[in-house]
Design a protein around this motif. Sequence first.
Motif, PDB file in Angstrom:
ATOM      1  N   SER A 264       7.262  12.513 -11.059  1.00  0.00           N
ATOM      2  CA  SER A 264       8.180  12.167 -12.150  1.00  0.00           C
ATOM      3  C   SER A 264       7.764  10.897 -12.874  1.00  0.00           C
ATOM      4  O   SER A 264       8.308  10.559 -13.917  1.00  0.00           O
ATOM      5  CB  SER A 264       9.602  11.983 -11.609  1.00  0.00           C
ATOM      6  N   LYS A 265       6.786  10.169 -12.305  1.00  0.00           N
ATOM      7  CA  LYS A 265       6.369   8.910 -12.911  1.00  0.00           C
ATOM      8  C   LYS A 265       5.422   9.178 -14.072  1.00  0.00           C
ATOM      9  O   LYS A 265       4.508   9.997 -13.953  1.00  0.00           O
ATOM     10  CB  LYS A 265       5.669   8.024 -11.877  1.00  0.00           C
ATOM     11  N   PRO A 266       5.586   8.479 -15.197  1.00  0.00           N
ATOM     12  CA  PRO A 266       4.663   8.638 -16.318  1.00  0.00           C
ATOM     13  C   PRO A 266       3.285   8.104 -15.970  1.00  0.00           C
ATOM     14  O   PRO A 266       3.122   7.307 -15.041  1.00  0.00           O
ATOM     15  CB  PRO A 266       5.309   7.808 -17.433  1.00  0.00           C
ATOM     16  N   GLU A 267       2.314   8.535 -16.754  1.00  0.00           N
ATOM     17  CA  GLU A 267       0.931   8.195 -16.481  1.00  0.00           C
ATOM     18  C   GLU A 267       0.678   6.688 -16.494  1.00  0.00           C
ATOM     19  O   GLU A 267      -0.215   6.196 -15.828  1.00  0.00           O
ATOM     20  CB  GLU A 267       0.040   8.868 -17.526  1.00  0.00           C
ATOM     21  N   LYS A 268       1.515   5.932 -17.193  1.00  0.00           N
ATOM     22  CA  LYS A 268       1.294   4.496 -17.295  1.00  0.00           C
ATOM     23  C   LYS A 268       1.422   3.795 -15.952  1.00  0.00           C
ATOM     24  O   LYS A 268       0.968   2.663 -15.799  1.00  0.00           O
ATOM     25  CB  LYS A 268       2.275   3.872 -18.285  1.00  0.00           C
ATOM     26  N   ASN A 269       2.007   4.469 -14.971  1.00  0.00           N
ATOM     27  CA  ASN A 269       2.144   3.834 -13.667  1.00  0.00           C
ATOM     28  C   ASN A 269       0.895   3.967 -12.818  1.00  0.00           C
ATOM     29  O   ASN A 269       0.818   3.417 -11.740  1.00  0.00           O
ATOM     30  CB  ASN A 269       3.339   4.432 -12.910  1.00  0.00           C
TER      31      ASN A 269
ATOM     32  N   SER B  38       0.831  -1.210   0.000  1.00  0.00           N
ATOM     33  CA  SER B  38       0.000   0.000   0.000  1.00  0.00           C
ATOM     34  C   SER B  38       0.865   1.259   0.000  1.00  0.00           C
ATOM     35  O   SER B  38       0.614   2.195  -0.753  1.00  0.00           O
ATOM     36  CB  SER B  38      -0.933   0.008   1.216  1.00  0.00           C
ATOM     37  N   LEU B  39       1.889   1.270   0.852  1.00  0.00           N
ATOM     38  CA  LEU B  39       2.771   2.437   0.887  1.00  0.00           C
ATOM     39  C   LEU B  39       3.511   2.581  -0.434  1.00  0.00           C
ATOM     40  O   LEU B  39       3.647   3.695  -0.958  1.00  0.00           O
ATOM     41  CB  LEU B  39       3.764   2.316   2.049  1.00  0.00           C
ATOM     42  N   HIS B  40       3.977   1.480  -0.996  1.00  0.00           N
ATOM     43  CA  HIS B  40       4.707   1.554  -2.269  1.00  0.00           C
ATOM     44  C   HIS B  40       3.798   2.078  -3.382  1.00  0.00           C
ATOM     45  O   HIS B  40       4.217   2.940  -4.177  1.00  0.00           O
ATOM     46  CB  HIS B  40       5.251   0.174  -2.645  1.00  0.00           C
ATOM     47  N   ARG B  41       2.571   1.588  -3.454  1.00  0.00           N
ATOM     48  CA  ARG B  41       1.663   2.068  -4.496  1.00  0.00           C
ATOM     49  C   ARG B  41       1.359   3.539  -4.315  1.00  0.00           C
ATOM     50  O   ARG B  41       1.331   4.301  -5.280  1.00  0.00           O
ATOM     51  CB  ARG B  41       0.375   1.241  -4.487  1.00  0.00           C
ATOM     52  N   TYR B  42       1.142   3.969  -3.074  1.00  0.00           N
ATOM     53  CA  TYR B  42       0.915   5.395  -2.833  1.00  0.00           C
ATOM     54  C   TYR B  42       2.094   6.217  -3.336  1.00  0.00           C
ATOM     55  O   TYR B  42       1.922   7.243  -4.024  1.00  0.00           O
ATOM     56  CB  TYR B  42       0.673   5.681  -1.347  1.00  0.00           C
ATOM     57  N   GLN B  43       3.312   5.813  -2.988  1.00  0.00           N
ATOM     58  CA  GLN B  43       4.486   6.585  -3.388  1.00  0.00           C
ATOM     59  C   GLN B  43       4.673   6.608  -4.898  1.00  0.00           C
ATOM     60  O   GLN B  43       5.081   7.621  -5.465  1.00  0.00           O
ATOM     61  CB  GLN B  43       5.740   6.021  -2.703  1.00  0.00           C
ATOM     62  N   GLU B  44       4.358   5.500  -5.560  1.00  0.00           N
ATOM     63  CA  GLU B  44       4.469   5.466  -7.011  1.00  0.00           C
ATOM     64  C   GLU B  44       3.434   6.389  -7.652  1.00  0.00           C
ATOM     65  O   GLU B  44       3.736   7.150  -8.575  1.00  0.00           O
ATOM     66  CB  GLU B  44       4.286   4.037  -7.523  1.00  0.00           C
ATOM     67  N   TRP B  45       2.212   6.338  -7.180  1.00  0.00           N
ATOM     68  CA  TRP B  45       1.149   7.157  -7.767  1.00  0.00           C
ATOM     69  C   TRP B  45       1.370   8.638  -7.479  1.00  0.00           C
ATOM     70  O   TRP B  45       1.016   9.497  -8.285  1.00  0.00           O
ATOM     71  CB  TRP B  45      -0.211   6.739  -7.210  1.00  0.00           C
ATOM     72  N   ALA B  46       1.957   8.942  -6.307  1.00  0.00           N
ATOM     73  CA  ALA B  46       2.126  10.339  -5.913  1.00  0.00           C
ATOM     74  C   ALA B  46       3.389  10.966  -6.475  1.00  0.00           C
ATOM     75  O   ALA B  46       3.603  12.175  -6.337  1.00  0.00           O
ATOM     76  CB  ALA B  46       2.139  10.443  -4.387  1.00  0.00           C
ATOM     77  N   ASP B  47       4.242  10.171  -7.119  1.00  0.00           N
ATOM     78  CA  ASP B  47       5.513  10.665  -7.640  1.00  0.00           C
ATOM     79  C   ASP B  47       5.282  11.433  -8.941  1.00  0.00           C
ATOM     80  O   ASP B  47       4.886  10.838  -9.950  1.00  0.00           O
ATOM     81  CB  ASP B  47       6.454   9.485  -7.885  1.00  0.00           C
TER      82      ASP B  47
END
Length: 415
Positions: free
Chosen positions: A392-397, A381-390
Amino acid sequence: MSKKFEKTLMQVMEEDLIHSDDRGKVVVRFIPFLLLLSFFGGAVGRPLYQLPSKLQNKHLEPLQSFRPYNIAHRGSNGEIPEETIAAYTRAIEEGADFIETDILATKDGALICFHDVTLDAITDIANHKEFASRKTTYEVQGVNVTGWFIVDFTLDELKTLTVKQRYAFRDSQYNGEFSIITFEEFISIALNANRIVGIYPEIKNPVLINQHVKWTDGKRFEDKFVETLLKYGYKGEYKSKEWMEKPVFIQSFAPTSLVYISKLTNSPKILLIDDVDIPTQDTNQTYAEITTDSYFAYIKDYVVGIGPWKDNIVLTKNNHLTVATDLVAKAHAHNLQVHPYTFRNENQFLHFDFHQDPYVEYNYWVNFIGVDGLFTDFTGSLHRYQEWADPSKPEKNLPDVLSKISAVISSYRHN
């Protein structure tokens, strides 16, 4: 191996390992080696995988250091019984930066991964009639505690036990399937990962351990703890080259233990902080006394950060947040990191302010309180939050559904 696990393993092999792609071609997927071993091993005590000293050096994806650390509290124990091979393997799969554990010592001096000083709460000890007479009462941090104590059992005896979920409302399907693991087995899990994963071991209840466990060479619990880390190459100051290759934070609620081991290792240390009114087990100071500016000015020579209970950072009343203290600002002013504990997804652990949404809670602590790491029972859950909130991450994430919604909105705007 139990019938239930045989069935589970077959399902994994049929549904996950072997499948057909879009062209009908059969594809075999990879499943982590340690997880398979945990299935086959059941409660068998022997490690079935290579111990760290046998591992080959290899180029691995480095530890991320651009956002708060995702610390897998006792592994992914929201899903799988705590401090087991499977819980730690799952946490690594889910994106943990560090896997966290509590280190205690057995009667014969072996270092094991277990949180409680007694076995009663999360093992099947009560079903082992041969150990019935071992139940006793010891004083633990000023309180008389009755139970089956770790310090009264050898490693071989402990390996006959199995563990279960701490909370009845969590998934119980793996209860009784895994055994207690050693400190060395824990290290092996991190070193066997397909990327660099740090370890975050705690010197647990050192006063009690040193009272009841004696080593023939006259050394104490803290000595044995550090010796194990050094044996497998865990050394170096925070973010040094050595540290980045094998990251470790050493944690303890006992400040004198952290001061003592500073003479033995330069690995970074974290002072854990309990509720403000509780006395420390070694100095008999309250945690309120050791969170003052003057104490931080002293302890910063020995530690790189603090690990406070999160309700000491933001006070609560009737399950609502009230006032944020200056604890984080004070720690940061002394160049100390702040890694609060423990973040859990279940409603009974979420303050009402977060609307039963763990992602809202993570956002609050990361972006408004400004912590440097988070102990969580739900690593994924924490990892997904950090990925979605980043940003710099492209929309595909983003999750597929959000990507589709975004595409529809974009199309509508262009039309």
